[in-house]
Design a protein around this motif. Sequence first.
Motif, PDB file in Angstrom:
ATOM      1  N   ASP A 433     -12.918 -10.788 -13.014  1.00 19.26           N
ATOM      2  CA  ASP A 433     -13.196 -11.748 -14.080  1.00 19.26           C
ATOM      3  C   ASP A 433     -12.240 -11.589 -15.258  1.00 19.26           C
ATOM      4  O   ASP A 433     -12.251 -12.418 -16.181  1.00 19.26           O
ATOM      5  CB  ASP A 433     -14.629 -11.565 -14.596  1.00 19.26           C
ATOM      6  N   SER A 434     -11.430 -10.534 -15.252  1.00 16.13           N
ATOM      7  CA  SER A 434     -10.530 -10.260 -16.379  1.00 16.13           C
ATOM      8  C   SER A 434      -9.687 -11.476 -16.745  1.00 16.13           C
ATOM      9  O   SER A 434      -9.150 -12.155 -15.882  1.00 16.13           O
ATOM     10  CB  SER A 434      -9.585  -9.107 -16.037  1.00 16.13           C
ATOM     11  N   GLY A 435      -9.554 -11.713 -18.055  1.00 16.87           N
ATOM     12  CA  GLY A 435      -8.737 -12.812 -18.534  1.00 16.87           C
ATOM     13  C   GLY A 435      -9.486 -14.102 -18.711  1.00 16.87           C
ATOM     14  O   GLY A 435      -8.979 -15.030 -19.331  1.00 16.87           O
ATOM     15  N   GLY A 436     -10.708 -14.200 -18.146  1.00 20.78           N
ATOM     16  CA  GLY A 436     -11.482 -15.424 -18.243  1.00 20.78           C
ATOM     17  C   GLY A 436     -12.020 -15.661 -19.642  1.00 20.78           C
ATOM     18  O   GLY A 436     -11.958 -14.799 -20.520  1.00 20.78           O
ATOM     19  N   PRO A 437     -12.584 -16.852 -19.885  1.00 20.72           N
ATOM     20  CA  PRO A 437     -13.025 -17.233 -21.228  1.00 20.72           C
ATOM     21  C   PRO A 437     -14.451 -16.787 -21.525  1.00 20.72           C
ATOM     22  O   PRO A 437     -15.312 -16.738 -20.646  1.00 20.72           O
ATOM     23  CB  PRO A 437     -12.949 -18.755 -21.176  1.00 20.72           C
ATOM     24  N   MET A 438     -14.716 -16.497 -22.802  1.00 16.06           N
ATOM     25  CA  MET A 438     -16.068 -16.254 -23.305  1.00 16.06           C
ATOM     26  C   MET A 438     -16.327 -17.214 -24.457  1.00 16.06           C
ATOM     27  O   MET A 438     -15.505 -17.342 -25.357  1.00 16.06           O
ATOM     28  CB  MET A 438     -16.231 -14.812 -23.769  1.00 16.06           C
ATOM     29  N   LEU A 439     -17.463 -17.901 -24.398  1.00 19.26           N
ATOM     30  CA  LEU A 439     -17.808 -18.894 -25.416  1.00 19.26           C
ATOM     31  C   LEU A 439     -19.141 -18.559 -26.069  1.00 19.26           C
ATOM     32  O   LEU A 439     -20.023 -17.954 -25.441  1.00 19.26           O
ATOM     33  CB  LEU A 439     -17.909 -20.297 -24.810  1.00 19.26           C
ATOM     34  N   VAL A 440     -19.292 -18.991 -27.304  1.00 21.82           N
ATOM     35  CA  VAL A 440     -20.583 -19.023 -27.977  1.00 21.82           C
ATOM     36  C   VAL A 440     -20.850 -20.483 -28.279  1.00 21.82           C
ATOM     37  O   VAL A 440     -20.100 -21.115 -29.023  1.00 21.82           O
ATOM     38  CB  VAL A 440     -20.592 -18.184 -29.263  1.00 21.82           C
TER      39      VAL A 440
END
Length: 580
Positions: A433-440
């Motif tokens: 999953d490294s490099g993928g996006p994280m959103l709030v």
Amino acid sequence: MPHPKKKTAQRGIVAAAATALVVGSSFMPAAAAPTASESPSASATASEKPLASETALDTEGLDKAIEKDLNKSVEEYVKDGETSDAASKVRDELNAKGIDATASVKDGKAEITVSKKDAAKAKEIVKASAAPAPIVVTEVDSQVKTVDKVYTELLANIEPKELKRITAILQTNDGLKIYAKGFDEKEAADDLKSKSAGSLPEKLTVEQFVSEATHVDGVESSGVAKTTAAEDIYGALGYAMDKSGAPTSTSTVCSLGFTAWTAEGEDAIISAGHCSEDGATKILGLAEQSVPGQSPTLGAELGTFGFNQFGGPGNSGLSAEELDSMTEEEFNNLEPGTDISVIDNINPALNLHAAVSEWADGKEPRDEVINVTGTTKALVGSEACSSGRTTGWSCSPIIGEGVFFVGGSDQTYRSVAGYVAENPGQSVLDQGDSGGPMLVGSKAAGINSANAAGEDLKENTADDIAMYTSLDDVFDKGYIDGYTLKFHINTPAITVENGTEVEPGEAITGTLANAPAGTIIRVVVDGKLYKKVELDAKGNFSFPAPEEPGKFAFSVVAKNGFNTSERVNANVVIVAAPTP
């Protein structure tokens, strides 16, 4: 590419990072490169299926994922993200005015904590904010405890070799905590007893530091941090790499993060710095798969790494020997690093959208997407959702923000400013999953960086954590100066019906929902700019009708940097004002 700025604010946690290893036949022979409509980037949709322009968030398929992880509707999730964003801005404004403050959210409610002497000022700032939900100001008698101050004090007082034991320094809902490997509560208690006898040395162990510190609310024993992409055999949504420049049994994969713009308005993609293996790998192309965790096939060409940093400048870290031999001044001046990369020279056949794959059940990864509507900071208690080729779309509450220390592939210790979330059984963030996006909410907050198991290393332990690079830290410190994120802007709405009669100079009004900060409205007449209009705090705008009588046809478009909305055409009729 500019180097990181000096004398930046300290934030922190500790972990390790690498890419998912593709071995044997799991990385299938290279296939012919598909067309742009068949193979855009992992965060894009097919060119023949453009994103909806009327709403900021495409919710079909997303509701099940959010309900599964958070037990909330999409609307509740987005609203809570807006509350988190508003609280983080209030905290930043307080800090900018020299007021120590912490912020957190829980069950859709935001809380700002300040010392009693600063409470009145904090309440004024909260009152002036445009928060979508009430923000509670909590007063404490003592000085507010911040990660910045503890990080600085820790480096000034502990033995350098003790840094190898630190996993994280975090602001949590239970106060400020240090996570340390092998922490001995009995030893800390004994040190506290011996304090009155003046027997503590000048340079301290972690236990001794905790026994001295009145501003640390707790210590958690933690295990060794691992990266979100190691030697497991996984497929990829995103991209494949190899040091040789060709597919081999040791090729690696990572997940694409957020699409971006260069300073010149060209396409780029942001991902994790460690995916480049300190600049040693070459990107082979997109790695295609239909479901999370599926073995990939090599797809279209993607681009090349334009910048990468994992840890300090130039991918620098500290070996165990260097830590043991550092001078006091060198150790005290250590600054947190980052874990970020930029992919440039994007294949022009690809069509990059400001969106993230939802990995909806039973759908292809490009079938269901969530539009990215801006950037934000995560807070303790924020409900963060990340996406990656291994675990798909998953959500989990942020339990800490600070600096994590990550073990590099060369056995050095590297620091990354960011966030930590719960990760039971590595179900939220795992290898690949490294490099993928994280959103709030629907705003970009971080990049998938690393994960760590609880010290007992049992599966499904509640101590498993996911770690994300802070995008706010990346942009604030200028690691990738000149780059900006792509984000979706809603279509403006004109609130005056077509053909309405208006007097010369009368206001023609409109609205723009969920407008990112800095967005302006451009009014165009006959292909030429007529007016630039600013939005008010609620997203309303207006401009005066011209003086000349007759039909007035115009169009409006919202613009923020290189990001633009759909264009709306409208018209009114200018009539002379009635005589008295």
